[in-house]
Design a protein around this motif. Structure first.
Motif, PDB file in Angstrom:
ATOM      1  N   TRP A 485       0.920  -1.204   0.190  1.00 24.94           N
ATOM      2  CA  TRP A 485      -0.051  -0.008  -0.044  1.00 24.94           C
ATOM      3  C   TRP A 485       0.813   1.241   0.123  1.00 24.94           C
ATOM      4  N   LEU A 486       2.195   1.171  -0.069  1.00 25.52           N
ATOM      5  CA  LEU A 486       3.006   2.323   0.155  1.00 25.52           C
ATOM      6  C   LEU A 486       3.334   2.735  -1.218  1.00 25.52           C
ATOM      7  N   PRO A 487       3.059   3.948  -1.557  1.00 28.11           N
ATOM      8  CA  PRO A 487       3.246   4.529  -2.868  1.00 28.11           C
ATOM      9  C   PRO A 487       4.718   5.119  -3.501  1.00 28.11           C
ATOM     10  N   ASP A 488       5.528   5.385  -2.015  1.00 27.14           N
ATOM     11  CA  ASP A 488       6.833   5.503  -2.350  1.00 27.14           C
ATOM     12  C   ASP A 488       7.552   5.350  -1.074  1.00 27.14           C
ATOM     13  N   LEU A 491       9.252   8.389   0.835  1.00 27.82           N
ATOM     14  CA  LEU A 491       8.354   9.242   1.679  1.00 27.82           C
ATOM     15  C   LEU A 491       7.487   8.489   2.872  1.00 27.82           C
ATOM     16  N   ARG A 492       7.058   9.113   3.771  1.00 24.19           N
ATOM     17  CA  ARG A 492       6.444   8.357   4.818  1.00 24.19           C
ATOM     18  C   ARG A 492       5.132   7.637   4.456  1.00 24.19           C
ATOM     19  N   ASP A 493       4.865   6.675   5.467  1.00 18.62           N
ATOM     20  CA  ASP A 493       3.628   5.813   5.149  1.00 18.62           C
ATOM     21  C   ASP A 493       2.374   6.809   5.440  1.00 18.62           C
ATOM     22  N   PRO A 494       1.686   6.828   4.293  1.00 18.35           N
ATOM     23  CA  PRO A 494       0.497   7.858   4.393  1.00 18.35           C
ATOM     24  C   PRO A 494      -0.444   7.368   5.298  1.00 18.35           C
ATOM     25  N   ILE A 495      -0.612   6.274   5.636  1.00 18.24           N
ATOM     26  CA  ILE A 495      -1.703   5.785   6.773  1.00 18.24           C
ATOM     27  C   ILE A 495      -1.047   5.456   7.998  1.00 18.24           C
ATOM     28  N   PHE A 496       0.244   5.677   8.066  1.00 15.50           N
ATOM     29  CA  PHE A 496       1.204   5.175   9.386  1.00 15.50           C
ATOM     30  C   PHE A 496       0.916   3.879   9.724  1.00 15.50           C
ATOM     31  N   SER A 540       7.232  10.323  10.649  1.00 14.96           N
ATOM     32  CA  SER A 540       7.685  11.275   9.511  1.00 14.96           C
ATOM     33  C   SER A 540       8.993  10.865   8.713  1.00 14.96           C
ATOM     34  N   ALA A 543       9.213   5.570   4.634  1.00 12.89           N
ATOM     35  CA  ALA A 543       8.503   4.294   5.040  1.00 12.89           C
ATOM     36  C   ALA A 543       9.544   3.016   4.648  1.00 12.89           C
TER      37      ALA A 543
END
Length: 594
Positions: A485-488, A491-496, A540, A543
């Motif tokens: 589910w990680l787009p990048d 970058l940080r995990d958008p849903i943590f 922050s 990921a």
């Protein structure tokens, strides 16, 4: 973000020390004002004696090619006849023809006016910047900027060539089956200036050679512009802006970086440490570098001039052309900071993006390069997505470090066996702290115990964690790489989810680690609070970093269970029952109150 990492490191080290000690068992600068266009007698080929030329602050942007040619003619005639005029307005852009050079990797666009590079599109990379070019390919050159611009410095005078419309050998180049060449040349009065570029279909390197012809045996310098900073292409513009810098490598191998945002507006100064083997304009993931051959005079100097826009500065490199030489040559690299590609260029160009804090860079830079090389090798060898590579790397690192944890466990068990004697000393010398410390150290020596031996081996994973933090900040191999589910991963995990799993695994490790140890309320509180604090700090972070740390923690669970079991076995008879009684449980019936 780097400050948060420092907080996390301080917490880690502090808790380890508390657990094992307090709660047992636990070269000369380039000067534009003295510029000379001609080498001293006998100095040809000597980098230290390379001509120091006028910088951008002295360069005169002329209104037409005729006046520029007249100035160059005057410079050839002799310095006494040069008419020095104040700079005039820059020539109006867009009057030349755009020449496109395209391969599967890139599309470079040259303007015949000035033979300058006005576009560099990375066809294999998506632009993540919001608005503007968002959704398109990465573009390295801003619309109002140009790279590989040329000026000639001769006998103290500098003439810009941006007002000349060059003849060109082709109107378009498609670089597919093999190398292709593109030649620009322009007549400047009785002399000519030419530059030839050689392109490869599978490489971002541009081999360049050229010179000022028909000037006789006169030393001079060619100044090459690197623009005012690479275009912003990332989802977090602030990080991209902060990463903009001019990076240089001296002939002695010293690499220095000057952040463009630190250059004062309208300030003009030389970069210290020349001559250089290469100079480069970089952002977070992208690079425009000028690399000279090892046996050449190198880059004689680099000038920086601040401009009004934040995070930008005009950069110009000076290539000395000694008297009697055939001209100049260099390699331009305009593309991504791909570790393997930069390593292939040579002269340590792969170190252009310095990892970490300056005081720790001596360690993080080579260690970071090693980790990146290992991750790339794993991805190529096993044909796995980088997410799985990071999980595998986290598990493998724990397996490799297992012997160190064994050492830590043995030290802890020795300290546990010593506790009755330590308590006797504490009772005997409770009124004399200095004597107590001396007797404790004597006891440790008799038993062959290092008071910090239980925590020092546990600090070994910290360099990996710190280095990976900076690797994910600057390594293009992880840019835009999705996983589950990680787009990048960069970058940080958008849903943590990953930070939450990391915190949960850390809490479980601490709980297992407390089993078999003498209960301590303070340590118990720390073991529960620390995972919560780390979860918020790491939320922050990239990921990919959280993924590695979570995998490493989960891989440590069997090891931690084994160590806990060994500690409980090493306790003296009755020690386990006493510990369980202190926790308020009956032996053999966990959780039931007495």
């Amino acid at each position: 973000m780097e400050r948060r990492l420092l907080y996390a490191i301080a917490l880690m080290i502090g808790v380890m020390i508390l657990a094992n000690v307090l709660f047992p068992p636990v070269e000369r600068p380039f000067d534009p004002d003295t510029a000379e266009g001609e080498l001293a007698p006998g100095a040809a080929g000597d980098p230290a004696a390379a001509p120091e030329v006028a910088g951008p602050a002295e360069e005169r942007e002329l209104t037409d090619a005729e006046s520029a040619a007249a100035d160059l003619e005057a410079a050839l005639a002799g310095p006494d006849e040069v008419e020095v005029r104040a700079p005039e307005a820059a020539p109006a852009p867009g009057t030349g023809e755009i020449i496109t050079v395209r391969s599967d990797l890139y599309e470079y666009r040259f303007d015949t006016r000035g033979a300058r590079l006005v576009g560099a599109t990375m066809l294999a990379y998506e632009n993540f910047a919001a608005g503007g070019h968002g959704g398109s390919n990465v573009e390295l050159i801003r619309r109002d900027d140009a790279m590989l611009t040329y000026a000639v410095s001769l006998r103290g005078d500098t003439v810009s060539l941006e007002s000349f419309v060059f003849d060109v050998s082709a109107s378009r180049l498609d670089v597919t089956d093999g190398p292709e060449e593109l030649r620009f040349d322009a007549s400047i009065g009785r002399v000519t200036f030419d530059v030839t570029y050689r392109f490869q279909p599978d490489d971002y390197r541009i081999e360049a050679s050229g010179g000022l012809r028909d000037i006789g045996d006169v030393g001079h310098a060619v100044q090459i512009g690197l623009g005012r900073g690479i275009e912003l292409n990332e989802a977090v513009p602030r990080e991209d802006l902060e990463a903009r810098a001019l990076v240089t490598r001296s002939r002695s191998g010293e690499i220095t970086a000057e952040r463009l945002r630190d250059v004062d507006e309208e300030a003009a100064f030389p970069a210290p440490g020349g001559p250089f083997s290469w100079v480069a304009s970089k952002s977070k993931y992208w690079l425009a570098a000028l690399v000279t051959p090892p046996n050449s005079p190198g880059v004689g100097g680099v000038m920086l001039r601040g401009v009004a826009e934040e995070g930008t500065a005009a950069m110009q490199a000076s290539l000395p052309v000694p008297a009697g030489s055939e001209g100049f040559e260099y390699v331009a690299y305009v593309g991504p900071q791909d570790f393997e590609r930069l390593q292939a260029v040579g002269q340590e160009l792969h170190n252009v993006n310095p990892y970490g804090w300056s005081w720790l860079r001596w360690f993080i830079r080579p260690f970071g390069n090693l980790i990146v090389a290992v991750l790339i090798w794993m991805q190529d060898s096993f044909s796995l997505a980088y997410g799985w590579v990071l999980i595998l790397f986290g598990v493998a690192s724990r397996i490799v470090l297992f012997p160190l944890y064994q050492i830590s466990m043995r030290q802890q068990m020795k300290q546990m066996a010593m506790q009755p004697e330590v308590k006797q000393l504490q009772e005997r010398y409770k009124g004399d702290p200095q004597r107590l410390q001396q007797e404790q150290m004597k006891l440790y020596r008799e038993h062959g115990v290092n008071p910090l031996g239980g925590c020092l081996p546990m600090l070994v994973p910290l360099p990996i964690l710190i280095t990976l933090f900076f690797v994910f900040q600057n390594t293009i191999e992880f840019r835009g790489v999705p996983f589950l589910w990680l787009p990048d991963l960069s970058l940080r995990d958008p849903i943590f989810i990953i930070p939450a799993l990391m915190g949960g695994s850390m809490l479980l490790l601490n709980w297992i680690g407390q089993r078999g140890m003498e209960p301590n309320p303070q340590m118990k509180l720390i073991s529960y609070v620390l995972p919560v604090v780390f979860t918020f700090i790491f939320a922050s972070f990239a990921a990919g970093l959280n993924l590695y740390y979570t995998a490493s923690n989960i891989a440590s669970l069997p090891q931690q269970m084994y160590l806990s079991k060994e500690r409980r076995r090493s306790q003296p008879p009755g020690g386990r029952k006493d510990n369980e009684a202190k926790r308020g449980t009956r032996p053999g019936r966990p959780g039931q109150r007495t």
